[in-house]
Design a protein around this motif. Structure first.
Motif, PDB file in Angstrom:
ATOM      1  N   GLY A 145      51.614  33.726  20.715  1.00 50.29           N
ATOM      2  CA  GLY A 145      52.384  32.746  20.165  1.00 50.29           C
ATOM      3  C   GLY A 145      51.571  32.377  18.982  1.00 50.29           C
ATOM      4  O   GLY A 145      51.936  31.289  18.108  1.00 50.29           O
ATOM      5  N   ALA A 146      50.420  32.602  19.043  1.00 49.59           N
ATOM      6  CA  ALA A 146      49.275  32.185  17.856  1.00 49.59           C
ATOM      7  C   ALA A 146      48.293  33.191  18.089  1.00 49.59           C
ATOM      8  O   ALA A 146      47.892  33.864  19.069  1.00 49.59           O
ATOM      9  CB  ALA A 146      49.075  30.895  18.168  1.00 49.59           C
ATOM     10  N   GLY A 147      47.578  33.187  16.824  1.00 47.86           N
ATOM     11  CA  GLY A 147      46.247  33.883  16.612  1.00 47.86           C
ATOM     12  C   GLY A 147      45.050  33.229  15.959  1.00 47.86           C
ATOM     13  O   GLY A 147      45.564  32.649  14.906  1.00 47.86           O
ATOM     14  N   TRP A 148      43.942  33.289  16.309  1.00 54.34           N
ATOM     15  CA  TRP A 148      42.919  32.777  15.403  1.00 54.34           C
ATOM     16  C   TRP A 148      42.881  33.249  14.136  1.00 54.34           C
ATOM     17  O   TRP A 148      43.248  34.309  13.722  1.00 54.34           O
ATOM     18  CB  TRP A 148      41.662  32.808  16.162  1.00 54.34           C
ATOM     19  N   THR A 149      42.236  32.509  13.257  1.00 54.66           N
ATOM     20  CA  THR A 149      42.149  33.125  11.765  1.00 54.66           C
ATOM     21  C   THR A 149      41.072  32.570  11.298  1.00 54.66           C
ATOM     22  O   THR A 149      40.538  31.315  11.455  1.00 54.66           O
ATOM     23  CB  THR A 149      43.247  32.790  10.895  1.00 54.66           C
ATOM     24  N   ARG A 150      40.313  33.383  10.472  1.00 58.53           N
ATOM     25  CA  ARG A 150      39.271  32.785   9.429  1.00 58.53           C
ATOM     26  C   ARG A 150      39.850  32.729   8.140  1.00 58.53           C
ATOM     27  O   ARG A 150      40.012  33.416   7.310  1.00 58.53           O
ATOM     28  CB  ARG A 150      38.037  33.814   9.392  1.00 58.53           C
ATOM     29  N   ALA A 151      40.461  31.404   7.992  1.00 57.45           N
ATOM     30  CA  ALA A 151      41.141  30.971   6.547  1.00 57.45           C
ATOM     31  C   ALA A 151      40.242  31.012   5.537  1.00 57.45           C
ATOM     32  O   ALA A 151      39.355  30.254   5.505  1.00 57.45           O
ATOM     33  CB  ALA A 151      42.088  29.872   6.760  1.00 57.45           C
ATOM     34  N   VAL A 152      40.481  31.674   4.400  1.00 65.57           N
ATOM     35  CA  VAL A 152      39.592  31.680   3.122  1.00 65.57           C
ATOM     36  C   VAL A 152      40.283  31.268   1.904  1.00 65.57           C
ATOM     37  O   VAL A 152      41.488  32.308   1.538  1.00 65.57           O
ATOM     38  CB  VAL A 152      38.838  32.838   3.067  1.00 65.57           C
TER      39      VAL A 152
END
Length: 259
Positions: free
Chosen positions: A245-252
């Motif tokens: 239902g979700a996934g971690w991200t390295r938002a840049v």
């Protein structure tokens, strides 16, 4: 081009409703683990002391929610159906949703705990920007200041259903926030529900995703480092968790500075 990290860390030392467990296997422990595994699984005999320095590789073992740290919520997080079809999980979402031009709205001065469609419209006029289809919308609520503490989960500003629908009408499909949730704090939501008896006030930002597909980026950070409210792009590919239902991200953020 300049890169700006918009992510908050997965930090086992910070306060979380679901505590993070993080154990580190040392290089010496890694040597024993690897040689034991080789012997057990493949019949290969190698002693730890035969490795250079008696060490192999470190390893990290984590137990945590997919909603810890900066992460992307999939439509399946909001319910079983979206757009009249089975809601898609995070591994099923199109990658091109997560590499797009973006804009940020500063809503720290919002009265109360909720931003509605009218407030979003005014904020867009204030920065003189008209979102384009598939733009990524970011909201700076000031919540990141409390990251790592219990206050982070109770003291922030959320969106209501009208704000989400307004953005989706403009073609936005990814909405981010520096807060724990895109909705208002749990206490504010329940207080409003008890006062009105209207179930429509329960997590309206999330549940808008049952009507039309969209994704949230929650627990962003460092939005104050963005040099302008628009004119930049964001990359936030979620980790591919099958059925998640979700996934971690390295938002840049990618910013092109004037020469």
């Amino acid at each position: 081009m300049r890169l700006i990290d918009l992510s908050s860390p997965v930090d086992a030392s910070g306060w979380e409703p679901e505590p993070v467990k993080h154990t580190v296997m040392s290089a010496a422990e890694g040597a024993r683990h690897m040689t034991d595994g080789m012997r057990k699984n493949f019949g290969i005999d190698l002693r730890p002391e035969e490795l250079p320095g008696g060490e192999f590789l470190t390893n990290d073992m984590l137990y945590l929610s997919s909603h810890t740290g900066t992460h992307v919520d999939a439509p399946a997080h909001y319910g079983t159906r979206a757009d009249g079809q089975t809601a898609r999980t995070i591994d099923e979402m199109p990658l091109d949703w997560f590499d797009r031009p973006a804009f940020v709205l500063d809503v720290r001065d919002t009265a109360g705990r909720t931003v509605d469609a009218a407030a979003v419209e005014l904020a867009l006029k204030a920065i003189d920007y008209r979102p384009q289809p598939m733009d990524i919308a970011l909201f700076r609520t000031g919540a990141a200041e409390w990251a790592g503490s219990q206050r982070y989960f109770t003291d922030f500003i959320g969106l209501d259903g009208s704000a989400v629908r307004y953005l989706m009408d403009l073609g936005v499909r990814v909405i981010g926030t520096d807060a724990f949730s895109l909705d208002a704090p749990f206490g504010a939501i329940i207080e409003k529900y008890r006062a009105t008896g209207d179930p429509g006030v329960l997590w309206p930002a999330h549940f808008a995703g049952r009507e039309r597909e969209y994704c949230q980026i929650e627990r962003l950070s460092n939005l104050e480092a963005l040099p302008a409210p628009h004119g930049f792009s964001v990359t936030c590919f979620p980790v591919k968790i099958r059925g998640g239902g979700a996934g971690w991200t390295r938002a840049v953020a990618r910013v092109v500075d004037p020469e």
